[in-house]
Scaffold this motif. Structure first.
Motif, mmCIF file in Angstrom:
data_model
loop_
_atom_site.group_PDB
_atom_site.id
_atom_site.type_symbol
_atom_site.label_atom_id
_atom_site.label_comp_id
_atom_site.label_asym_id
_atom_site.label_seq_id
_atom_site.Cartn_x
_atom_site.Cartn_y
_atom_site.Cartn_z
ATOM 1 N N ASN A 1 12.910 11.140 -3.884
ATOM 2 C CA ASN A 1 12.864 13.002 -4.752
ATOM 3 C C ASN A 1 11.221 14.047 -4.008
ATOM 4 O O ASN A 1 10.758 15.036 -4.336
ATOM 5 C CB ASN A 1 12.592 12.814 -6.340
ATOM 6 N N GLY A 2 11.697 13.453 -2.545
ATOM 7 C CA GLY A 2 10.185 13.741 -1.602
ATOM 8 C C GLY A 2 9.080 13.394 -1.969
ATOM 9 O O GLY A 2 8.474 14.414 -1.239
ATOM 10 N N ARG A 3 8.444 12.771 -2.263
ATOM 11 C CA ARG A 3 7.801 12.835 -2.850
ATOM 12 C C ARG A 3 6.628 11.910 -1.741
ATOM 13 O O ARG A 3 7.229 11.062 -0.910
ATOM 14 C CB ARG A 3 6.853 11.564 -4.535
ATOM 15 N N PRO A 4 5.995 11.848 -1.615
ATOM 16 C CA PRO A 4 4.735 11.587 -0.117
ATOM 17 C C PRO A 4 4.541 9.760 -0.502
ATOM 18 O O PRO A 4 4.286 9.408 -1.187
ATOM 19 C CB PRO A 4 3.456 12.313 -0.765
ATOM 20 N N ASP B 1 7.443 1.553 1.965
ATOM 21 C CA ASP B 1 7.881 2.424 0.663
ATOM 22 C C ASP B 1 8.905 3.431 1.020
ATOM 23 O O ASP B 1 9.675 3.744 2.677
ATOM 24 C CB ASP B 1 6.391 3.240 0.536
ATOM 25 N N PRO C 1 10.254 6.463 -0.359
ATOM 26 C CA PRO C 1 10.366 7.995 -1.575
ATOM 27 C C PRO C 1 11.214 8.307 -1.423
ATOM 28 O O PRO C 1 11.857 9.344 -0.949
ATOM 29 C CB PRO C 1 9.018 7.964 -1.111
ATOM 30 N N GLN D 1 5.858 1.293 -15.722
ATOM 31 C CA GLN D 1 6.620 1.892 -15.220
ATOM 32 C C GLN D 1 8.119 1.381 -14.016
ATOM 33 O O GLN D 1 8.858 2.273 -13.452
ATOM 34 C CB GLN D 1 6.262 3.182 -14.372
ATOM 35 N N ASN E 1 3.480 6.463 -0.597
ATOM 36 C CA ASN E 1 2.258 5.830 -1.033
ATOM 37 C C ASN E 1 3.088 4.133 -1.514
ATOM 38 O O ASN E 1 4.163 3.409 -1.250
ATOM 39 C CB ASN E 1 1.967 6.177 -2.588
ATOM 40 N N THR F 1 -0.670 0.512 -6.240
ATOM 41 C CA THR F 1 -0.006 0.560 -7.394
ATOM 42 C C THR F 1 -0.970 -0.287 -7.848
ATOM 43 O O THR F 1 -1.604 -0.971 -7.364
ATOM 44 C CB THR F 1 1.370 0.969 -7.785
ATOM 45 N N ASP G 1 8.339 3.523 -8.848
ATOM 46 C CA ASP G 1 10.148 4.392 -8.802
ATOM 47 C C ASP G 1 11.038 3.889 -8.196
ATOM 48 O O ASP G 1 11.948 4.790 -7.525
ATOM 49 C CB ASP G 1 9.380 6.161 -8.987
#
Length: 291
Positions: free
Chosen positions: A214-217, A210, A212, A230, A219, A222, A173
């Protein structure tokens, strides 16, 4: 080329100040290990360095009774300073980077007007890896992959089913790295991403950073399959021409990394500070209107 059937254990240490992940790669507790892309804490306001991030690496290595064989860099980073000399002092091991680093040194020696004695042969590092060269870490056998584009000297490191991709790509993403630094090239980066994505689908890919959305943790792991399906910049179906157009337009809007000026001139020295001047202080240069 063959790689060992032994798949490594991987411990990532995330540095929130620079969004960087340092990896410790090893076979088992008590074995040999490699450290990849370490971070030296640097305060751009005061010019002070510290070792909070590197000390976390040292703690993990000692807690697991690991022996450091290699301290590896995927490239001469523009967003953080390497802690390689500090780690080598406390843990041993040999420093290494890809053998195209000499070209990066040549460009930036001129930009920073570095001292005449600064060598352009990569000899500041203990070893320069050629494309495909074997890396032995105890019972783990790995190799380098030349993956230029973000910089002309980028390499990835593969051990078993794990590949440490540097800045070649990010989490699906987030996409891919910029190509507008000296010697960078979007067409070349596209070819490097396809090289990585030609590996078996279950291959684990470990990011150097990373960011991130939209506030995702946070990570930083992959797989080839996930990236091919993706990745917002290089998923299957994106052509070279489409990628180059996107990357060129996007790079034109990006600001320079906060630490690019101190980071690059330190990192092409394998993390050593510039020679101290007659007052006993080392100085990083800030070239005006040069980048």
């Amino acid at each position: 080329m063959t790689t060992a059937t032994v798949n490594p254990l991987v411990h990532g240490i995330f540095d929130p100040a620079t969004w960087t992940v340092t990896y410790v790669v090893y076979e088992k507790p008590g074995s040999s290990c490699a450290i990849i892309d370490s971070v030296l804490d640097y305060d751009p306001k005061s010019g002070r360095t510290s070792h909070k991030s590197a000390d976390k690496v040292i703690e993990f290595v000692k807690t697991n009774n690991l022996k450091v064989d290699w301290i590896l860099e995927t490239h001469a980073h523009a967003d953080h300073l390497t802690a390689a000399p500090y780690l080598k002092q406390h843990l041993g091991g040999k420093t290494a980077i890809g053998d195209h680093i000499s070209g990066v040194q040549k460009v930036f020696k001129g930009i920073f007007n570095m001292e005449d004695s600064f060598k352009l042969d990569g000899s500041q590092f203990d070893h320069l890896f050629k494309d495909g060269e074997t890396i032995q870490v105890g019972g783990l056998s790995g190799h380098t992959m030349y993956v230029p584009g973000h910089t002309p000297a980028c390499v990835a490191y593969q051990f078993g089913d794990a590949v440490f991709v540097g800045d070649t790509m990010f989490m699906p993403d987030v996409g891919t790295a910029r190509c507008d630094f000296p010697g960078g090239d979007a067409k070349t980066l596209y070819a490097s991403t396809r090289k990585i994505l030609s590996l078996p689908p279950a291959t684990r890919l470990f990011m150097c950073h990373d960011y991130p959305p939209n506030g995702r943790p946070v990570n930083f792991e992959t797989t080839v399959a996930e990236q091919k399906a993706q990745n917002i910049h290089v998923h299957d179906g994106i052509s070279e021409a489409q990628f180059v157009e996107m990357r060129t337009q996007r790079d034109a809007t990006l600001e320079m990394p906060v630490l690019i000026l101190p980071a690059v001139q330190i990192n092409i020295r394998a993390g050593e500070l510039p020679p101290k001047e007659d007052n006993g202080i080392a100085y990083a240069k800030i070239p005006l209107n040069a980048l």
